[in-house]
Design a protein around this motif. Structure first.
Motif, PDB file in Angstrom:
ATOM      1  N   ASP A 123      -6.488   3.255  -1.204  1.00  0.00           N
ATOM      2  CA  ASP A 123      -5.921   2.397  -0.160  1.00  0.00           C
ATOM      3  C   ASP A 123      -7.048   1.551   0.440  1.00  0.00           C
ATOM      4  OD1 ASP A 123      -4.804   1.193   2.008  1.00  0.00           O
ATOM      5  OD2 ASP A 123      -3.906   3.016   2.844  1.00  0.00           O
ATOM      6  N   ASN A 177      -7.093  -0.489   2.740  1.00  0.00           N
ATOM      7  CA  ASN A 177      -7.117  -0.609   4.197  1.00  0.00           C
ATOM      8  C   ASN A 177      -8.111   0.383   4.800  1.00  0.00           C
ATOM      9  OD1 ASN A 177      -4.951  -2.584   4.539  1.00  0.00           O
ATOM     10  ND2 ASN A 177      -3.644  -0.961   3.745  1.00  0.00           N
ATOM     11  N   CYS A 227      -2.284  -6.545   5.181  1.00  0.00           N
ATOM     12  CA  CYS A 227      -2.455  -5.316   4.406  1.00  0.00           C
ATOM     13  C   CYS A 227      -3.207  -5.630   3.110  1.00  0.00           C
ATOM     14  CB  CYS A 227      -1.104  -4.700   4.063  1.00  0.00           C
ATOM     15  SG  CYS A 227      -1.241  -3.297   2.940  1.00  0.00           S
ATOM     16  N   LYS A 228      -4.253  -4.835   2.833  1.00  0.00           N
ATOM     17  CA  LYS A 228      -5.083  -5.117   1.654  1.00  0.00           C
ATOM     18  C   LYS A 228      -4.528  -4.476   0.395  1.00  0.00           C
ATOM     19  CE  LYS A 228      -9.439  -5.690   4.193  1.00  0.00           C
ATOM     20  NZ  LYS A 228      -9.074  -5.273   5.563  1.00  0.00           N
ATOM     21  N   CYS A 270       0.824  -1.221   0.000  1.00  0.00           N
ATOM     22  CA  CYS A 270       0.000   0.000   0.000  1.00  0.00           C
ATOM     23  C   CYS A 270       0.855   1.266   0.000  1.00  0.00           C
ATOM     24  CB  CYS A 270      -0.949   0.007   1.190  1.00  0.00           C
ATOM     25  SG  CYS A 270      -0.140   0.328   2.766  1.00  0.00           S
TER      26      CYS A 270
END
Ligand SMILES: [Zn+2]
Ligand SMILES: [Zn+2]
Length: 150
Positions: free
Chosen positions: A138, A140, A128-129, A69
């Motif tokens: 983002d 997250n 973390c996405k 990210c």
């Protein structure tokens, strides 16, 4: 820090404590990483029955960027290391450190040990996405409005 080892090699039972830090100034040449703190080095060298063993902990903070990210964050890493110190090459095992002329360059050893231990993949958190491939949002911080392709 250069450590003189002559006595340690020659006298059984001899030991020396190590407790110092490597200044950020001395780490400027390391381009791949940005240090957020000095490297703290703490340990001991001891001659036990003629075998000179170094054990130490190495602690430092790094300024990192998440591989997924791109978030920037500071993280501390702390590792323990163990080496057998020898005066000449007797084995090519990793554990052996050759100390030519009875000296050990502790900075060089600590820096290379530490950098080898660092994870190759840096994530701000394990789950973390990352960023949306279409809009760069983002993930997250929640879902974006992009239509999810099936
Ligand atoms: Zn991340
Ligand atoms: Zn999106």
């Amino acid at each position: 820090m250069i450590i003189q080892l002559r006595q340690l090699f020659d006298i059984i039972g001899e030991s020396v404590d190590i407790d110092y830090s490597i200044d950020k100034d001395e780490l400027r040449d390391i381009k791949a990483y940005t240090f957020a703190s000095p490297i703290a080095v703490k340990g001991k060298i001891i001659n036990r029955a003629g075998v000179v063993k170094l054990t130490y902990d190495c602690r430092a903070e790094f300024e990192l960027e998440c591989d997924r990210c791109l978030a920037k964050f500071v993280r501390e890493y702390c590792y323990s290391f163990e080496h057998i110190l020898v005066r000449s090459t007797e084995s090519d095992e990793d554990m052996y450190v050759v100390c030519k002329d009875n000296v050990l360059d502790m900075n060089e050893l600590a820096v290379s040990d530490l950098l080898l231990q660092l994870p190759t993949k840096i994530l701000c958190k394990d789950d973390c996405k990352g960023l949306c491939f279409s809009c760069g949002h983002d993930l997250n911080q929640g879902e974006c409005d992009c239509v999810k392709e099936k």
